[in-house]
Design an enzyme around this catalytic site. Structure first.
Site, PDB file in Angstrom:
ATOM      1  CG  PHE A 121      -1.822   1.248   1.242  1.00  8.19           C
ATOM      2  CD1 PHE A 121      -2.962   1.288   0.450  1.00  8.19           C
ATOM      3  CD2 PHE A 121      -1.510   2.366   2.003  1.00  8.19           C
ATOM      4  CE1 PHE A 121      -3.781   2.409   0.430  1.00  8.19           C
ATOM      5  CE2 PHE A 121      -2.330   3.492   1.995  1.00  8.19           C
ATOM      6  CZ  PHE A 121      -3.471   3.505   1.205  1.00  8.19           C
ATOM      7  CG  ASP A 143       5.686   3.930   1.748  1.00  8.52           C
ATOM      8  OD1 ASP A 143       5.742   4.709   2.725  1.00  8.52           O
ATOM      9  OD2 ASP A 143       4.646   3.724   1.095  1.00  8.52           O
ATOM     10  CE  LYS A 146      -0.790   6.026   7.684  1.00  9.60           C
ATOM     11  NZ  LYS A 146      -0.444   5.365   6.436  1.00  9.60           N
TER      12      LYS A 146
HETATM   13  C1  PLP Z   1      -0.727   5.594   4.998  1.00  5.29           C
HETATM   14  C2  PLP Z   1       0.275   5.166   4.010  1.00  5.29           C
HETATM   15  C3  PLP Z   1       0.439   5.826   2.782  1.00  5.29           C
HETATM   16  C4  PLP Z   1      -0.466   6.950   2.339  1.00  5.29           C
HETATM   17  O1  PLP Z   1      -0.417   8.051   3.195  1.00  5.29           O
HETATM   18  P1  PLP Z   1      -1.578   9.155   3.148  1.00  5.29           P
HETATM   19  O2  PLP Z   1      -1.115  10.204   4.106  1.00  5.29           O
HETATM   20  O3  PLP Z   1      -2.840   8.473   3.561  1.00  5.29           O
HETATM   21  O4  PLP Z   1      -1.651   9.653   1.756  1.00  5.29           O
HETATM   22  C5  PLP Z   1       1.451   5.395   1.948  1.00  5.29           C
HETATM   23  N1  PLP Z   1       2.258   4.379   2.291  1.00  5.29           N
HETATM   24  C6  PLP Z   1       2.141   3.731   3.461  1.00  5.29           C
HETATM   25  C7  PLP Z   1       3.094   2.630   3.804  1.00  5.29           C
HETATM   26  C8  PLP Z   1       1.141   4.087   4.357  1.00  5.29           C
HETATM   27  O5  PLP Z   1       0.990   3.424   5.504  1.00  5.29           O
END
Ligand code: PLP
Length: 398
Positions: free
Chosen positions: A142, A226, A255
């Site tokens: 994701f 990521d 986050k």
């Molecule tokens: C939450 C998340 C995203 C997306 O972040 P948003 O602030 O919701 O756009 C991308 N990559 C990972 C691993 C995430 O947990």
């Protein structure tokens, strides 16, 4: 929705009518928070072990966040990227240090995880040539909901309604063998989450990141990690790749970095820092003094209070405690630091989350077989005990 009391019931009706249908019915209507606790509009208290999905790293209404936000709001909230501010520069320097990018590192600021990923996608395109254009990403990963981030996300069901996808992304299995098979000189970048949060807190296989580092280096591809969910102390290191002793070419952060104030960042290392050029990317709000000041204050507090270490220690206690309940419904406990996944038998994870809520405990079931537990990094003995009592009751209800 039998657990909704009067005030929540009325708000839920209004929510249904006025909010875009992208959002399901709210599980709760929340009004305020303090530490690891939140209160709903009917005055009921919940232990928040989801923390805005790994966002509220200092919990709720933390005095450091309150003070920094109030002070900066009364000083300077926003200017534009024609101008710099001291907090923006200081945060970029600090992220170079914390990520290990050091002197050759650079930071780009946006407002969310998806925006950090979009910047990383452009970075990958800038590493592309005629013969080098493939981007590798993992199945079941994701990376966000915007079109570029969605193309990287390895979940066909999320993509289906929005095809055609941004081209050039190949999704591979999360094994070292699949990586070895896919990697060659046609690859511009590899995107990986060190622990897949949305997939149910699934760590990469042992040695994966080290092998990915070797192979990307050998073939001139960028290794883009990521760390939007795993980063900023959550796994017991500042960044999860640090457990493996590697440095990536780029890392995405969002986050937890400002404990709830929107901000995202892309940090580049070495030669990757020279790929994006003037005019290549930008964001109106990105890098503004308000969010960068709060992020700086949050990082100060994480350092001052030793919260990276706390995440490591409390995370281990949390895993032990869950196993100690001895529930037949728990099939596995995994993850690192305060990013814990719990395997739940017979596809009943949503039921466990619902029963937990009924006992005043917020956690999340990202899929039918897993719970995700990502509490504030500040938690201590008292919160762990409260968690054990409530979670034991919830499992007992099944
Ligand atoms: C939450 C998340 C995203 C997306 O972040 P948003 O602030 O919701 O756009 C991308 N990559 C990972 C691993 C995430 O947990």
């Amino acid at each position: 929705m039998t657990h909704l009391a009067e005030a929540a019931q009325a708000y839920t009706e209004r929510h249904r009518a006025a909010l875009m249908r992208t959002l399901g019915a709210p599980q709760l209507v929340l009004e305020r928070g303090e530490g690891c606790w939140v209160w709903d509009v009917d005055g009921r208290r919940y232990l928040d072990f989801l923390a805005g999905i790994a966002v509220d790293s200092l919990g709720h209404a933390h005095p450091v966040v309150v003070e920094a936000a109030a002070r900066q709001a009364a000083t300077l909230i926003h200017v534009s990227n024609y101008f710099a501010t001291p907090s923006q520069i200081a945060l970029a320097e600090r992220l170079r240090r914390l990520t290990g990018a050091g002197e050759g590192g650079r930071a780009y600021f946006g407002n969310s995880g998806a925006e950090a990923i979009e910047a990383a996608f452009k970075l990958a395109r800038r590493n592309s040539t005629d013969g080098r254009s493939r981007i590798l990403s993992l199945k079941n990963s994701f990376h966000g909901r915007t079109m570029g981030a969605l193309a990287l996300t390895g979940k066909p069901t999320m993509q289906e309604a929005f095809r055609p996808m941004v081209p050039g992304v190949d999704h591979i299995d999360s094994t070292i063998a699949a990586l070895e098979e896919a990697m060659d000189d046609s690859v511009a970048a590899l995107f990986v989450e060190p622990i897949k949060g949305e997939a149910g807190v699934l760590p990469l296989p042992d040695g994966y990141l080290r092998r990915a580092r070797e192979l990307t280096e050998r073939h001139g591809a960028l290794l883009i990690v990521d760390e939007i969910q795993t980063g900023v102390g959550r796994t017991g290191e500042w960044f999860a790749y640090q457990h493996d002793g590697i440095l990536p070419d780029a890392v995405t952060i969002a986050k937890g970095i400002a404990s709830g104030i929107p901000i995202g960042a892309l940090v580049t290392f070495g030669r990757a820092s020279d790929l994006l050029l003037r005019g290549d990317h930008g964001s109106t709000f990105g890098g503004q003094p308000f969010s960068t000041t709060v992020a700086g204050a949050v990082l100060d507090e994480i350092e001052r209070a030793g919260l990276v270490q706390n995440a490591a220690v409390r995370g281990a206690q949390l895993q032990e405690l869950i196993l100690g309940i001895g529930s037949p419904h728990v099939t596995a406990v995994r993850g690192r630091g305060l990013m814990v996944g719990v395997g739940i038998a017979d596809g009943r994870a949503a039921e466990v989350a619902e029963r937990s809520l009924a006992h005043g405990l917020i956690l999340n079931a990202p899929n039918p077989d897993s719970l995700r537990i990502v509490p504030p990094l500040i938690l201590g003995d008292e919160e762990l005990e409260e968690f054990r009592d409530r979670f034991t009751l919830a499992l007992g209800d099944l």
